[in-house]
Scaffold this active site. Sequence first.
Site, mmCIF file in Angstrom:
data_model
loop_
_atom_site.group_PDB
_atom_site.id
_atom_site.type_symbol
_atom_site.label_atom_id
_atom_site.label_comp_id
_atom_site.label_asym_id
_atom_site.label_seq_id
_atom_site.Cartn_x
_atom_site.Cartn_y
_atom_site.Cartn_z
ATOM 1 N N SER A 191 -2.705 66.536 28.122
ATOM 2 C CA SER A 191 -2.965 67.387 26.976
ATOM 3 C C SER A 191 -3.620 68.675 27.069
ATOM 4 O O SER A 191 -3.616 69.652 26.458
ATOM 5 C CB SER A 191 -4.131 66.635 25.974
ATOM 6 O OG SER A 191 -5.112 66.245 26.688
ATOM 7 N N HIS A 219 1.722 64.703 23.371
ATOM 8 C CA HIS A 219 2.251 65.992 23.564
ATOM 9 C C HIS A 219 3.579 66.295 23.731
ATOM 10 O O HIS A 219 4.024 67.002 24.407
ATOM 11 C CB HIS A 219 1.436 66.817 24.535
ATOM 12 C CG HIS A 219 0.289 66.799 23.926
ATOM 13 N ND1 HIS A 219 -0.453 67.568 22.831
ATOM 14 C CD2 HIS A 219 -1.144 66.216 24.225
ATOM 15 C CE1 HIS A 219 -1.644 67.440 22.678
ATOM 16 N NE2 HIS A 219 -2.003 66.464 23.614
ATOM 17 N N LYS A 250 0.473 65.747 15.664
ATOM 18 C CA LYS A 250 0.815 66.875 16.309
ATOM 19 C C LYS A 250 2.451 67.389 16.058
ATOM 20 O O LYS A 250 2.597 67.903 14.934
ATOM 21 C CB LYS A 250 0.748 66.636 18.085
ATOM 22 C CG LYS A 250 -0.866 66.490 18.172
ATOM 23 C CD LYS A 250 -1.482 66.099 19.551
ATOM 24 C CE LYS A 250 -2.800 65.948 19.455
ATOM 25 N NZ LYS A 250 -3.303 65.033 20.229
#
Length: 405
Positions: A191, A219, A250
């Site tokens: 990250s 991610h 995200k």
Amino acid sequence: MNVSDFTSELRERLEAIKAQDLYRELRRVDSAQEPRLELGGKSLLNFSSNDYLGLANHPALKEAAVKAIERFGAGSGASRLICGSLAPHHELEAALANFKQTEAALSFSSGYMAAVGTICAIAGKEDIVVIDKLVHACIIDAARLSGAKLRVYPHNDLNALQEILHWAARQEPTSGKRRPHTLIVTESVFSMDGDVAPLRELVELKEKFGAWLMVDEAHATGIFGRNRCGLAEEMKVADKIEIQMGTLGKALGASGGYICGSKMLIEYLINRARTFIFSTAPVPAAAAAARAGIELVQSGEGEARGHRLWAGINQVEDALIKSGWDLPGVRSAIIPLMIGEEAQAVATTLMLREQGIFIPAIRYPTVARGEARLRLTLTAGHTAEDIATLLAALAKLPPTKCARP
Ligand SMILES: *Cc1c(COP(=O)(O)O)cnc(C)c1O
């Protein structure tokens, strides 16, 4: 002791944080997650969001959330096991399992909750949890809370991991107890460093030593792999990973966390994951928006957004490498600009903000001391013009860059 003693103690602690250039404060944003944000009355180009595909403010996700509110209300009323297991949660989990091509999935109110609930359910005092040095705080907290023996290997260091696994395989059960199990936990894309874990080698090692593997794709989901499922898909090892984890907050554009895996894993977590059992179900709007996000990622529009994101990543990284920045060998939407000194990183952030660019400084304890950096992230929403503005501003920075650790 009275309340004023308490607050003066906290004031002293905060002064100590400030003295180390580690003080943080909230910055109020008066606009939606978009390539431009309204911050302190100023419009800034936003290179800090994890909304990688630009879905957080997408009409399809908003419409799904509104519809879910109209049909199922604003709140969910109770935990899933009491009476809060609403249709939108079940539909989300079916969509997740279909997306990740696993037997089943379970959603949590956040990725943090997913990590804590799952790791503590799988590993106990008699077990061993082995983590990469750079994993996210939620994995560290989970491993500590589980009570398992915790071992940390240097970032992506397979030799060190192998030594730990050797040691772990020789552990005897404490009298009358079951054999200790070993759980390895890593991120796929890290990250704060934007580099990737060697997933194929990790799978080989865990198979050789009889350990279990949990991979946090926070991610990578929505960005890597032919179907944008994540790095495990891209490396063709998804079906060899015991526990796949991620966030819905995200690239998927909504809020919540998830675990994907076998039906047995999900049934077990429903019975044992305390952050799932003892917490009110996420609101229907969050589940419905996340499901719409997953469907969008799988669509032609999702593919186009993925291409746009990668074109931006390649353009920015090519330019930064040319001007001497030391970047990770494998590309992702996270581009760490290494500065080093905490105060210098904060000063650089402010300098960029003057020029209308927002890139946050990341400092200890999020990263190690003396490894402060600007964490530049790109999204599919950035235009060629936005990127040109970014590169022009970065070119004007005084030479403060340092090598990646
Ligand atoms: C953001 C993040 C999480 C936590 O997910 P939330 O849904 O924000 O709680 C977990 N792991 C990693 C690697 C993350 O970056």
